[in-house]
Design an enzyme around this catalytic site. Structure first.
Site, PDB file in Angstrom:
ATOM      1  N   ARG A  21       0.870  -1.179   0.000  1.00 41.18           N
ATOM      2  CA  ARG A  21       0.000   0.000   0.000  1.00 41.18           C
ATOM      3  C   ARG A  21       0.907   1.229   0.000  1.00 41.18           C
ATOM      4  NH1 ARG A  21      -2.433   3.734   3.488  1.00 41.18           N
ATOM      5  NH2 ARG A  21      -4.552   4.313   2.870  1.00 41.18           N
ATOM      6  N   LYS A  72      -4.874   6.205   8.357  1.00 42.60           N
ATOM      7  CA  LYS A  72      -6.136   6.494   7.675  1.00 42.60           C
ATOM      8  C   LYS A  72      -7.001   7.332   8.609  1.00 42.60           C
ATOM      9  CE  LYS A  72      -7.450   3.482   4.252  1.00 42.60           C
ATOM     10  NZ  LYS A  72      -8.268   2.367   3.715  1.00 42.60           N
ATOM     11  N   SER A 122     -12.646  -4.160   2.052  1.00 42.91           N
ATOM     12  CA  SER A 122     -12.843  -3.425   3.299  1.00 42.91           C
ATOM     13  C   SER A 122     -14.328  -3.342   3.622  1.00 42.91           C
ATOM     14  CB  SER A 122     -12.278  -2.002   3.172  1.00 42.91           C
ATOM     15  OG  SER A 122     -10.896  -2.026   2.954  1.00 42.91           O
TER      16      SER A 122
END
Length: 232
Positions: free
Chosen positions: A57, A155, A126
């Site tokens: 990521r 996040k 998710s």
């Protein structure tokens, strides 16, 4: 949703039980924490310490850089015999031959990702609610990433999910669930009784001065915590 659900398909080496086992310590990369170390070095150390699943990521890297990183990490994961997936970028996952992809609620759909990558690919999705979890399962997801369980700088806009809701999600779907968001050696014990298959971590490994030691500590705590899997 109807009452009839699809039976998970056993696909190659990444069948449902293998995926469930390998989700125990799911390491999600983020180079902002590395302090001059290479991502390859830190991922190798994390795996030596017990990381069982790797996701690339890297939101700020350009396409060429992501391609190079993906190729390097895929080779490391292949050598260790653990799954390697790419966050969001289905085309990159297909180009490098990654084991699969992880998509969010606002990314390419799970069904489309499956169509592009094939039946043998791992597709994670998710989810923050039971409704989203059921929809992902119906669309063919192999596992769910649920969170954020705690506030996290990785996040900051993620929706908070309670441990009770995590337990409800785990009970609602037969596919494995990994908890994410502020999971570290001091919080993973809260997974006890939820039914979660493991924890996904970012800074808990990659911000540590010793990634191997950090992963080893997390692995120890997770093994102790997940021995009892009774629902909350």
């Amino acid at each position: 949703m109807g009452e009839v659900r699809k039976v998970p398909v056993a696909r190659g080496i990444w069948d449902e039980e293998t995926i469930r086992r390998d989700l125990m310590l799911y390491a999600v990369t983020d180079r902002m924490w590395l302090g001059g170390r290479t991502l390859e070095q830190c991922v190798h150390e994390a795996i030596e310490g017990g990381a069982t699943f790797i996701q690339l990521r890297e939101k700020t890297a350009d396409k060429r850089e992501r391609l190079e990183l993906a190729g390097s990490l895929l080779a490391i994961c292949r050598g260790a015999g653990i799954p390697f997936v790419v966050d969001d970028d289905v085309e990159l996952a297909r180009e490098v031959g990654a084991d699969g992809v992880h998509v969010g609620q606002h990314d390419l759909s799970c069904a489309k990702a499956r169509e592009l990558l094939g039946e043998e690919a791992i597709v994670g999705v998710s989810a923050q609610t039971v409704e989203e979890a059921l929809a992902a399962w119906d669309s063919g997801a192999d596992y769910l990433g649920v969170g954020a369980m705690h506030p996290t700088v990785t996040k900051p806009d993620a929706v908070d999910v309670t441990y009770d809701e995590l337990g409800r999600i785990c009970r609602a779907v037969p596919i494995p669930v990994v908890a994410i968001g502020g999971m570290d050696a001091h919080t993973v014990h809260e997974l006890a009784g939820t039914g979660a298959a493991g924890a996904a971590v970012v800074s808990a490994i990659f911000a540590a001065g010793d990634c191997k030691a950090a992963a080893c500590e997390l692995c120890h705590e997770l093994v102790s915590t997940l021995e009892g899997k009774a629902a909350r």
